[in-house]
Write a protein that holds these residues in place. Sequence first.
Motif, mmCIF file in Angstrom:
data_model
loop_
_atom_site.group_PDB
_atom_site.id
_atom_site.type_symbol
_atom_site.label_atom_id
_atom_site.label_comp_id
_atom_site.label_asym_id
_atom_site.label_seq_id
_atom_site.Cartn_x
_atom_site.Cartn_y
_atom_site.Cartn_z
ATOM 1 N N GLY A 1 0.821 -1.213 0.000
ATOM 2 C CA GLY A 1 0.000 0.000 0.000
ATOM 3 C C GLY A 1 0.853 1.261 0.000
ATOM 4 N N TYR A 2 1.916 1.205 0.824
ATOM 5 C CA TYR A 2 2.804 2.373 0.894
ATOM 6 C C TYR A 2 3.560 2.580 -0.420
ATOM 7 C CZ TYR A 2 1.814 2.023 5.873
ATOM 8 O OH TYR A 2 1.187 1.971 7.069
ATOM 9 N N ILE A 3 3.920 1.471 -1.068
ATOM 10 C CA ILE A 3 4.651 1.573 -2.346
ATOM 11 C C ILE A 3 3.767 2.242 -3.412
ATOM 12 C CG2 ILE A 3 5.658 0.234 -4.234
ATOM 13 C CD1 ILE A 3 6.559 -1.820 -2.133
ATOM 14 N N ILE A 4 2.506 1.762 -3.493
ATOM 15 C CA ILE A 4 1.588 2.381 -4.470
ATOM 16 C C ILE A 4 1.368 3.852 -4.129
ATOM 17 C CG2 ILE A 4 -0.782 2.348 -5.325
ATOM 18 C CD1 ILE A 4 -0.748 -0.677 -5.005
ATOM 19 N N LEU A 5 1.230 4.153 -2.820
ATOM 20 C CA LEU A 5 1.036 5.547 -2.405
ATOM 21 C C LEU A 5 2.247 6.401 -2.784
ATOM 22 C CD1 LEU A 5 -0.644 7.657 -0.918
ATOM 23 C CD2 LEU A 5 0.454 6.918 1.228
ATOM 24 N N ALA A 6 3.480 5.810 -2.589
ATOM 25 C CA ALA A 6 4.697 6.546 -2.953
ATOM 26 C C ALA A 6 4.711 6.840 -4.456
ATOM 27 C CB ALA A 6 5.927 5.748 -2.552
ATOM 28 N N GLY A 7 4.255 5.838 -5.267
ATOM 29 C CA GLY A 7 4.200 6.064 -6.714
ATOM 30 C C GLY A 7 3.234 7.183 -7.077
ATOM 31 N N ILE A 8 2.059 7.183 -6.425
ATOM 32 C CA ILE A 8 1.074 8.245 -6.706
ATOM 33 C C ILE A 8 1.617 9.612 -6.302
ATOM 34 C CG2 ILE A 8 -1.215 9.096 -6.094
ATOM 35 C CD1 ILE A 8 -2.082 6.153 -5.824
ATOM 36 N N ILE A 9 2.307 9.659 -5.138
ATOM 37 C CA ILE A 9 2.889 10.940 -4.686
ATOM 38 C C ILE A 9 3.935 11.433 -5.682
ATOM 39 C CG2 ILE A 9 4.337 11.973 -2.896
ATOM 40 C CD1 ILE A 9 2.859 10.215 -0.867
ATOM 41 N N ALA A 10 4.748 10.480 -6.205
ATOM 42 C CA ALA A 10 5.757 10.871 -7.197
ATOM 43 C C ALA A 10 5.091 11.443 -8.460
ATOM 44 C CB ALA A 10 6.625 9.671 -7.545
ATOM 45 N N ILE A 11 3.983 10.817 -8.885
ATOM 46 C CA ILE A 11 3.251 11.326 -10.063
ATOM 47 C C ILE A 11 2.735 12.746 -9.811
ATOM 48 C CG2 ILE A 11 1.201 10.997 -11.494
ATOM 49 C CD1 ILE A 11 1.526 7.989 -11.084
ATOM 50 N N LEU A 12 2.096 12.933 -8.638
ATOM 51 C CA LEU A 12 1.552 14.253 -8.319
ATOM 52 C C LEU A 12 2.655 15.290 -8.179
ATOM 53 C CD1 LEU A 12 -1.219 13.225 -5.750
ATOM 54 C CD2 LEU A 12 -1.504 13.861 -8.160
ATOM 55 N N THR A 13 3.798 14.873 -7.602
ATOM 56 C CA THR A 13 4.919 15.814 -7.446
ATOM 57 C C THR A 13 5.453 16.248 -8.808
ATOM 58 O OG1 THR A 13 5.509 14.743 -5.367
ATOM 59 C CG2 THR A 13 7.172 16.160 -6.383
ATOM 60 N N GLY A 14 5.626 15.273 -9.691
ATOM 61 C CA GLY A 14 6.102 15.609 -11.041
ATOM 62 C C GLY A 14 5.141 16.537 -11.762
ATOM 63 N N PHE A 15 3.841 16.255 -11.616
ATOM 64 C CA PHE A 15 2.840 17.121 -12.262
ATOM 65 C C PHE A 15 2.855 18.525 -11.655
ATOM 66 C CE2 PHE A 15 -1.483 18.845 -12.498
ATOM 67 C CZ PHE A 15 -1.672 18.825 -13.867
ATOM 68 N N GLY A 16 2.998 18.565 -10.298
ATOM 69 C CA GLY A 16 3.022 19.870 -9.636
ATOM 70 C C GLY A 16 4.222 20.707 -10.062
ATOM 71 N N ILE A 17 5.403 20.074 -10.182
ATOM 72 C CA ILE A 17 6.604 20.805 -10.619
ATOM 73 C C ILE A 17 6.421 21.346 -12.035
ATOM 74 C CG2 ILE A 17 9.041 20.519 -11.232
ATOM 75 C CD1 ILE A 17 9.264 18.553 -8.892
ATOM 76 N N SER A 18 5.782 20.537 -12.885
ATOM 77 C CA SER A 18 5.557 21.018 -14.266
ATOM 78 C C SER A 18 4.640 22.223 -14.291
ATOM 79 C CB SER A 18 4.958 19.894 -15.116
ATOM 80 O OG SER A 18 3.619 19.641 -14.729
ATOM 81 N N ARG A 19 3.660 22.287 -13.384
ATOM 82 C CA ARG A 19 2.759 23.446 -13.361
ATOM 83 C C ARG A 19 3.446 24.669 -12.777
ATOM 84 N NH1 ARG A 19 0.576 23.372 -17.188
ATOM 85 N NH2 ARG A 19 2.246 21.919 -17.599
ATOM 86 N N ILE A 20 4.331 24.451 -11.780
ATOM 87 C CA ILE A 20 5.037 25.588 -11.177
ATOM 88 C C ILE A 20 5.912 26.284 -12.213
ATOM 89 C CG2 ILE A 20 6.817 26.220 -9.502
ATOM 90 C CD1 ILE A 20 5.650 24.044 -7.668
ATOM 91 N N PHE A 21 6.665 25.483 -12.993
ATOM 92 C CA PHE A 21 7.556 26.063 -14.008
ATOM 93 C C PHE A 21 6.856 26.219 -15.359
ATOM 94 C CE2 PHE A 21 10.454 24.206 -10.891
ATOM 95 C CZ PHE A 21 11.322 25.272 -10.687
ATOM 96 N N ASN A 22 5.597 25.850 -15.391
ATOM 97 C CA ASN A 22 4.789 26.019 -16.610
ATOM 98 C C ASN A 22 5.372 25.268 -17.805
ATOM 99 O OD1 ASN A 22 2.403 27.026 -17.505
ATOM 100 N ND2 ASN A 22 3.266 28.914 -18.333
ATOM 101 N N ALA A 23 6.070 24.145 -17.546
ATOM 102 C CA ALA A 23 6.642 23.348 -18.640
ATOM 103 C C ALA A 23 7.026 21.982 -18.085
ATOM 104 C CB ALA A 23 7.848 24.035 -19.250
ATOM 105 N N TRP A 24 7.030 20.991 -18.979
ATOM 106 C CA TRP A 24 7.434 19.639 -18.569
ATOM 107 C C TRP A 24 8.945 19.517 -18.744
ATOM 108 C CZ3 TRP A 24 4.625 15.895 -16.199
ATOM 109 C CH2 TRP A 24 3.246 16.076 -16.146
ATOM 110 N N GLY A 25 9.676 19.671 -17.589
ATOM 111 C CA GLY A 25 11.129 19.542 -17.613
ATOM 112 C C GLY A 25 11.566 18.117 -17.327
#
Length: 564
Positions: free
Chosen positions: A15-39
């Motif tokens: 459960g924690y592994i899947i949660l860590a994967g989801i958090i990584a996805i959301l973090t990557g998406f959040g960083i792309s929105r902050i810099f307004n580009a997919w780096g």
Amino acid sequence: MSILKKNGWFDKSSGYIILAGIIAILTGFGISRIFNAWGLTSLILTGIGAAVAIGAGLIIAVQNKWFSTEASKRKALVGTNVAMMSIFAACIFAIVGFLNIRHYERFDLTLTGKYSLSEKTKNILRHLDKPVVITTLYNPGEMFYEQIVDILKEYAYHSDNIRIENIDPLRNRTKVEELGKRLGMTDLQLNTVVFECGEYSKHVPQNEVIERQFPFKFKGEEAFTEAILNVTQEKRTAIYFVTGHGERSFEDYDRGGISGISNALKRDNCHIAPLDILTTRKIPDSCDVLVVAGPTKAYLTEELNIIQNYLENRGKLLLMLEPAAPPNSPTGFKTLLAEYGIVAHDDVVVYSKVNMPLFGIQTVAEIYVGKDEYSDHIITESLKNYNTIFFGACSVGAAPPNDQMPYQATTLMHAPEQSWGERDVENIRAKKPENNSDVDLQGPISLAVVSQVKELPKTVTQSHPEFANDPKAQPQGARLVIFGDVNFATNEYIENPGNSDLIRNSVNWLAKKETQLGISAKAPDFRRATINPFQMKVIFWISIAGIPIIPIVIGSIVWWRRRR
């Protein structure tokens, strides 16, 4: 395959592994929105997170033998079907979003085009060659905030050189301070729109956008277009109004003054100044357009020579004649205009097809110029759907083509049919004008003309001897716009659709600012619903009692039928 067997630590941590994967996805998406580009960082985080979450999910499915029994197969099939449908839906949204970004279109479905920009503003934006940053410092709860943001989006839609940033000054003081430092200002006002282009900037305060007299008027387009012209044009167009001969004053706010058109020209980034030719003895070198608005007194020969010298040196003249001046009081311009192929007549144009109740067909001096009366010229090209009103104009026309003349005049607009030039001006108020074909000027009657240099002829007229012995000499490029009326430019008539834009287009054409030709921002569209007390009661009882009672009645009928 040992990892696929039942494993204690994996079962506890899956459960924690899947949660860590989801958090990584959301973090990557959040960083792309902050810099307004997919780096690279956002892509790696999103990819690793997706791989971990999907991989852990598959391992759990295999360990629990979700696909071994018929029931589990059906569940897996349903789950796979849902997952595939979700993926397809996400793909559809992604494709629609991609197409929306690449082929963004805005439509104004209001009847009056309330959210559309005028042709003049669109023309300016199409030719905008410098980046302009527009920053709004409005509280989102402020009146007309949404309308301001919408119209600025329309500006950005029509020009790639427009960039918009919205700052809430109450919640983001840091950005406001940064903007103040960049502009060199420490007292930026609340509810202001700031326009920047290079080293130039202009603030548009709220009172220039909203007219706070009931009913409130939104004047955003006019104020914003003016600001863009201010920050993108390095030089303001200098317009001098000649004084001293009874001309209409641009500082006169009465019905007969021309302060309205003066203010409109200022919004076109023009500098307005008076000019007494007898005092200055010359036309200033900075003069872009010389305006003579309805002279009633004669110009001295010296003054006319100064104006002609100015025209011979690429001068630009806007002349509006005063038809009320008696023909025996010449202003001296008839001789000057003849040098440029223009003929001014001592008459008053009247129209004899106004059907008034109880009085029948009447003859009036108020002339309505519509789409059929405009000639093909860049000044009137955008005015075909608007009427222009002239009052008591005299006729000015173009002289027949002459190879001896370096200038060629062309008609800008005609009076309607059934119009003629009444030459009995002194008695026009005392008795009803009658068309005397032997004396009066017959139609078509020209109300305005333009004149500009044409191809240099092989031979030249004696009035331009400087070209006589030099086959390579080029004319100096004067431009003239002559109207047989000045009343159409006064405050009494300037609110009529077409009048203001006709003058502004003429000035911009004279100043060779063709990108600013067109129709100005339309007046705000206000619609009121007038409801009398009886209608108010009907609306009240229908909304408060009528609509709620409908489901009660239907429910009661259903309950009664089931009860039986």
